[in-house]
Design a protein around this motif. Structure first.
Motif, PDB file in Angstrom:
ATOM      1  N   PRO A  66       0.801  -1.236   0.000  1.00 46.09           N
ATOM      2  CA  PRO A  66       0.000   0.000   0.000  1.00 46.09           C
ATOM      3  C   PRO A  66       0.827   1.277   0.000  1.00 46.09           C
ATOM      4  CG  PRO A  66      -0.078  -1.061   2.146  1.00 46.09           C
ATOM      5  CD  PRO A  66       0.597  -2.022   1.229  1.00 46.09           C
ATOM      6  N   ILE A  67       1.995   1.260   0.641  1.00 45.54           N
ATOM      7  CA  ILE A  67       2.829   2.463   0.650  1.00 45.54           C
ATOM      8  C   ILE A  67       3.375   2.721  -0.751  1.00 45.54           C
ATOM      9  CG2 ILE A  67       4.852   3.579   1.633  1.00 45.54           C
ATOM     10  CD1 ILE A  67       2.592   3.221   3.637  1.00 45.54           C
ATOM     11  N   GLY A  68       3.866   1.679  -1.392  1.00 44.37           N
ATOM     12  CA  GLY A  68       4.360   1.820  -2.757  1.00 44.37           C
ATOM     13  C   GLY A  68       3.268   2.273  -3.705  1.00 44.37           C
ATOM     14  N   LEU A  69       2.050   1.761  -3.514  1.00 48.43           N
ATOM     15  CA  LEU A  69       0.939   2.158  -4.372  1.00 48.43           C
ATOM     16  C   LEU A  69       0.617   3.637  -4.213  1.00 48.43           C
ATOM     17  CD1 LEU A  69      -1.673  -0.745  -4.185  1.00 48.43           C
ATOM     18  CD2 LEU A  69      -0.164  -0.138  -6.074  1.00 48.43           C
ATOM     19  N   PHE A  70       0.579   4.116  -2.970  1.00 50.26           N
ATOM     20  CA  PHE A  70       0.262   5.524  -2.741  1.00 50.26           C
ATOM     21  C   PHE A  70       1.321   6.411  -3.381  1.00 50.26           C
ATOM     22  CE2 PHE A  70       0.268   9.527  -0.536  1.00 50.26           C
ATOM     23  CZ  PHE A  70      -1.076   9.806  -0.307  1.00 50.26           C
ATOM     24  N   VAL A  71       2.587   6.111  -3.102  1.00 49.94           N
ATOM     25  CA  VAL A  71       3.677   6.925  -3.634  1.00 49.94           C
ATOM     26  C   VAL A  71       3.691   6.866  -5.159  1.00 49.94           C
ATOM     27  CG1 VAL A  71       6.188   7.178  -3.744  1.00 49.94           C
ATOM     28  CG2 VAL A  71       5.074   6.695  -1.551  1.00 49.94           C
TER      29      VAL A  71
END
Length: 282
Positions: A42-47
């Protein structure tokens, strides 16, 4: 924070979908490919999603289409979740459902047309614009994963682009890059037309202030936006609206810790977990 991260992986209200059905149906992206790993974080997706939008808003025709014909200014949180859900569907969804969703988006895009402030006519289903949108999404998600979750080899980066081609063709992006080298060629070709704007500045302001994460986590939200600027390629990263807006000293380590922690966290029944059950059943 874990609750907020879990929330990022869920479809927006009214768009619930069971990725575990129908049993055995393949997705557009291979279940043992790079994309299934990339989209699980999820962090990679947001960024990566923010990076993709920064690149899109630097292209004048795409910028006008996005800003004039979407709900982003009114409700950025829902807009981002809807876009994220569409991306999840193209990677994890059963092929039949993904094709149906993409056909619906294509029909909607058929009504999106207008003129940029400089008087240039545009339409959302223009293959040239679709190629850029697809390319920036593939780059954003892949590079965010590479920089903050786990390093990818050159072959894995190529695979990420190649795995996006079936969905890209359904959207009408017939010339979207199928490898990292092709992405770099498209970026070089498009670079002379990329520009800053007040809309880009508005986007940065909205992403810092909008209630996408809970209020206590708003500093984290702004950190992730800076992480997105950090990986945005030139010439966009040096535009006046983004210059100096990347990560500060030591923050890259913090973003990597958050992203790698999210990869180990119990995120529950995510689209990736549901899809893994689906393809495992004959």
């Amino acid at each position: 924070m874990l609750d907020a991260v879990r929330d990022l992986m869920q479809p927006p209200a009214g768009m619930a979908f069971d990725f575990s059905q129908p049993a055995g149906e393949a997705a557009l992206a291979p279940h043992d490919g790079v994309s299934w790993r990339v989209f699980a974080n999820p962090i990679g997706l947001f960024v990566g999603g923010v990076t993709a939008v920064l690149l899109e808003l630097a292209e004048p025709s795409v910028r006008s289409g996005v800003w004039d014909h979407s709900s982003f200014q009114r409700d950025p949180g829902t807009r981002l979740r809807r876009t994220g859900f569409a991306a999840m569907m193209t990677v994890y969804g059963p092929r039949s459902a993904a094709e149906k969703m993409i056909a619906h988006v294509v029909r909607m895009h058929g009504r999106v047309k207008g003129t940029t402030p400089d008087g240039v006519a545009y339409q959302a289903n223009d293959p040239r614009l679709l190629d850029w949108v697809q390319a920036t999404a593939s780059f954003g998600f892949t590079e965010a994963y590479h920089r903050y979750v786990r390093s990818l080899s050159a072959q894995e980066k190529d695979a990420a682009f190649a795995e996006s081609e079936p969905a890209a063709r359904l959207y009408g992006a017939t010339g979207a890059p199928g490898s990292w080298k092709e992405w770099e060629a498209l970026l070089a070709q498009t670079a002379p037309a990329l520009e800053g704007s007040e809309i880009l500045a508005d986007f940065m302001r909205i992403m810092g202030e909008a209630p996408i994460l809970p209020a206590p986590l708003r500093p984290l939200q702004r950190l992730l936006v800076r992480a997105a600027v950090e990986i945005t390629p030139e010439p966009v990263r040096s535009l006046p609206q983004l210059r100096g807006r990347g990560l500060r000293f030591g923050e890259a380590t913090l973003v990597r810790a958050l992203a790698r922690g999210a990869a180990l966290a119990p995120l529950g029944d995510t689209p990736q977990a549901q899809a893994a059950r689906r393809v495992a059943r004959p």
